[in-house]
Design an enzyme around this catalytic site. Structure first.
Site, short mmCIF file in Angstrom:
data_model
loop_
_atom_site.label_atom_id
_atom_site.label_comp_id
_atom_site.label_asym_id
_atom_site.label_seq_id
_atom_site.Cartn_x
_atom_site.Cartn_y
_atom_site.Cartn_z
N ASP A 12 0.84 -1.25 -0.04
CA ASP A 12 -0.06 0.01 -0.08
C ASP A 12 1.03 1.30 -0.05
O ASP A 12 1.92 1.27 0.51
CB ASP A 12 -0.84 -0.02 1.11
N PRO A 13 0.27 2.24 -0.62
CA PRO A 13 1.16 3.64 -0.58
C PRO A 13 1.84 3.90 0.80
O PRO A 13 3.02 4.39 0.76
CB PRO A 13 0.21 4.58 -1.11
#
Length: 302
Positions: A47-48
């Site tokens: 995930d970012p």
């Protein structure tokens, strides 16, 4: 006539210690640009806001990505107790709160139900496809969709420390397709207190460890220089879980043309997946049959 890809022929793995704030694909793009590589891909999305091991394949190493994607991975993550969010992490909106706080013993007693072969429902904000559309797109449009549970193998899930009343840090080793955000959500519900992921770091992925990692800043600082290739790790590392079968120069030539060839085998069974090597360099991956390797992937590094 097919258009020739721009860039140079560079082959191998680069382990990036991914920073928060970037998507995995954005990191791949930066690494590919820095190496001026024709091909690049990664072996497992983060995930970012997650950090840690992001294994990036360049050139012919992209053909070995499935072996890392399918490998076990380890995560260290902190759960914020008492709050549920619509994304199951700290980036989302708090949708429910609870004043209950479990003891360390209660937390430890709840963990075994999440170990072994389990079923896990991915978060609403995830890349899972629902009727051809990504779940996160539907969620952004305000739709609350039903996502089917998916099987996941969890080798271990352990509490590392209790940071304070509201925060607990864990380490999990799991197989392909695991959502740490779902573990946090489901554990919070099982404990009756709710929960979401506050921070997440991948500490290893298959053969690649944080100790192998290099910062994205360092990669960008040395972009397009000869020194950059010192960070390359051999593509053969991705094949360490399947047998290596040496071959001859003549055999290597046949395999490179997609033809079966004789290989040296000892305890490999008929039909096993293996890789053929010449002087330690991978030539092809395929199935072993009666003294021959029948190639399914061929590595071209000329």
């Amino acid at each position: 006539m097919a258009r020739r890809k721009k860039g140079r022929d560079v082959h191998g793995w680069v382990v990036i210690d991914k920073p928060a704030g970037l998507s995995s694909n954005a990191v791949v793009g930066k690494v590919r640009w820095a190496f001026d590589a024709k091909k690049a891909g990664h072996a497992g999305t983060l995930d970012p806001e997650a950090t840690g091991v992001l294994a990036i394949a360049l050139g012919e190493a992209t053909k070995t990505v499935p072996y890392i994607t399918d490998a076990l991975k380890a995560y260290e993550f902190t759960i914020r107790l008492g709050q549920a969010t619509n994304t199951d992490d700290a980036e989302g909106e708090v949708i429910s709160e609870n004043d209950t706080r479990p003891s360390d013993v209660q937390i430890a007693n709840a963990l075994p139900q999440f170990v072994g072969d389990v079923l896990q429902v991915p978060p609403q904000f995830s890349a899972v496809k629902i009727n051809g559309q990504r779940a996160y797109k539907l969620a952004r449009d305000g739709e609350n969709v039903e996502i089917a549970a998916r099987p996941l193998f969890v080798e271990s899930l352990e509490m590392i420390r209790r940071d304070d009343t509201d925060h607990v840090t864990f380490e999990m080793v799991c197989g392909k397709g695991g959502y740490v955000r779902s573990i946090a959500r489901d554990l919070g519900e099982a404990l009756g207190c709710l929960g979401h992921v506050r921070s997440l770091r991948r500490v290893w992925s298959g053969p690649f460890d944080l100790e192998d990692g290099v910062s994205l800043e360092q990669i960008e600082a040395e972009a397009k220089s000869a020194d950059l290739d010192t960070y390359l790790m051999p593509l053969e590392l991705a094949l360490e879980d399947i047998p290596e079968l040496p071959t001859t120069p003549e055999g290597a030539a046949r395999l490179k043309n997609g033809n079966p060839s004789l290989v040296l085998a000892s305890d490999v069974s008929y039909g096993d997946e293996a890789w053929a090597s010449l002087n330690g360099q991978a030539i092809a991956v395929g199935r072993y049959k009666a003294g021959e390797l029948h190639p399914s992937r061929v590595f071209v590094r000329d």
